[in-house]
Write an enzyme that holds these catalytic residues in place. Structure first.
Site, PDB file in Angstrom:
ATOM      1  N   HIS A 121      -3.114   1.255   6.831  1.00 23.78           N
ATOM      2  CA  HIS A 121      -3.244   1.147   5.375  1.00 23.78           C
ATOM      3  C   HIS A 121      -3.345   2.549   4.777  1.00 23.78           C
ATOM      4  O   HIS A 121      -3.817   3.481   5.426  1.00 23.78           O
ATOM      5  CB  HIS A 121      -4.495   0.334   5.035  1.00 23.78           C
ATOM      6  CG  HIS A 121      -4.644   0.002   3.593  1.00 23.78           C
ATOM      7  ND1 HIS A 121      -3.737  -0.754   2.893  1.00 23.78           N
ATOM      8  CD2 HIS A 121      -5.612   0.332   2.703  1.00 23.78           C
ATOM      9  CE1 HIS A 121      -4.146  -0.892   1.644  1.00 23.78           C
ATOM     10  NE2 HIS A 121      -5.280  -0.234   1.504  1.00 23.78           N
ATOM     11  N   HIS A 171      -5.644   1.408  -4.395  1.00 25.15           N
ATOM     12  CA  HIS A 171      -4.725   0.879  -3.398  1.00 25.15           C
ATOM     13  C   HIS A 171      -4.248  -0.525  -3.747  1.00 25.15           C
ATOM     14  O   HIS A 171      -4.807  -1.201  -4.600  1.00 25.15           O
ATOM     15  CB  HIS A 171      -5.387   0.878  -2.015  1.00 25.15           C
ATOM     16  CG  HIS A 171      -6.531  -0.081  -1.885  1.00 25.15           C
ATOM     17  ND1 HIS A 171      -6.755  -0.802  -0.742  1.00 25.15           N
ATOM     18  CD2 HIS A 171      -7.509  -0.445  -2.748  1.00 25.15           C
ATOM     19  CE1 HIS A 171      -7.824  -1.565  -0.896  1.00 25.15           C
ATOM     20  NE2 HIS A 171      -8.297  -1.354  -2.099  1.00 25.15           N
ATOM     21  N   CYS A 219       0.814  -1.224   0.000  1.00 23.38           N
ATOM     22  CA  CYS A 219       0.000   0.000   0.000  1.00 23.38           C
ATOM     23  C   CYS A 219       0.845   1.271   0.000  1.00 23.38           C
ATOM     24  O   CYS A 219       0.661   2.156  -0.836  1.00 23.38           O
ATOM     25  CB  CYS A 219      -0.992  -0.005   1.152  1.00 23.38           C
ATOM     26  SG  CYS A 219      -0.274   0.066   2.799  1.00 23.38           S
TER      27      CYS A 219
END
Length: 173
Positions: A137, A149, A89
């Site tokens: 994240h 993502h 990520c």
């Protein structure tokens, strides 16, 4: 003549005329302000010109960030990878902004500390997912509560709906 016949005849005449007027009308000006026009139509050096220039630059940067993230769609997830063939990520967000001339730290937590928090996100802003006071994240805001993502193993880079309300947004300076 019956009322129905008159109405039908009016529709046959009005609809084509209205359509031709609509199609012949000039297109509305684009929402994005052209950088050259913004700086030449305003007095050079004025505070307004500088504000318009900054806004144009921010909008352009965000749109370019979304385009860069989209260009990596389908790239595999790999923990610790920062591109260009595989990403995690924070590797994706770092790679995207590096291509745009901006430096971001490597981890999602460090990236959260390096950006300016914003209440109303724009396309290209970073979306930070958090739990228990910890960022776990990060992705790139694509608008309409969607995010680009690299989520987890077995799932390539993709645009998905934001699945939680435990998020905050940051703008790269």
């Amino acid at each position: 003549m019956s009322t129905t016949f008159v109405r039908a005849a009016a529709r046959l005449l009005v609809v084509p005329v209205a359509t031709s007027v609509f199609l012949a009308a000039p297109a509305p000006a684009s929402h994005a302000v052209d950088r050259a026009v913004a700086t030449t139509t305003l007095t050079a050096g004025s505070p307004t010109a500088a504000r318009v220039q900054r806004k144009v630059t921010r909008v352009a940067l965000g749109e370019r960030a979304v385009a860069k993230a989209r260009s990596r769609a389908g790239s595999p997830y790999r923990y610790g990878a920062n591109g260009p063939r595989a990403f995690d990520c924070s590797g994706l967000t770092q790679w995207v902004y590096k291509k745009l001339g901006k430096r971001l730290p490597r981890t999602s937590g460090a990236q959260a500390g390096a950006v300016r928090r914003v209440g109303k996100p724009r396309r290209g802003d970073l979306v930070f997912f958090h739990s228990g006071g910890r960022v776990y994240h990060v992705g790139i805001y694509a608008g309409k509560r969607k995010v680009w993502h690299a989520s987890r193993p077995g799932h390539p880079v993709a645009k998905e709906r934001i699945w939680t309300r435990s998020v905050f947004y940051g703008r790269v300076r």
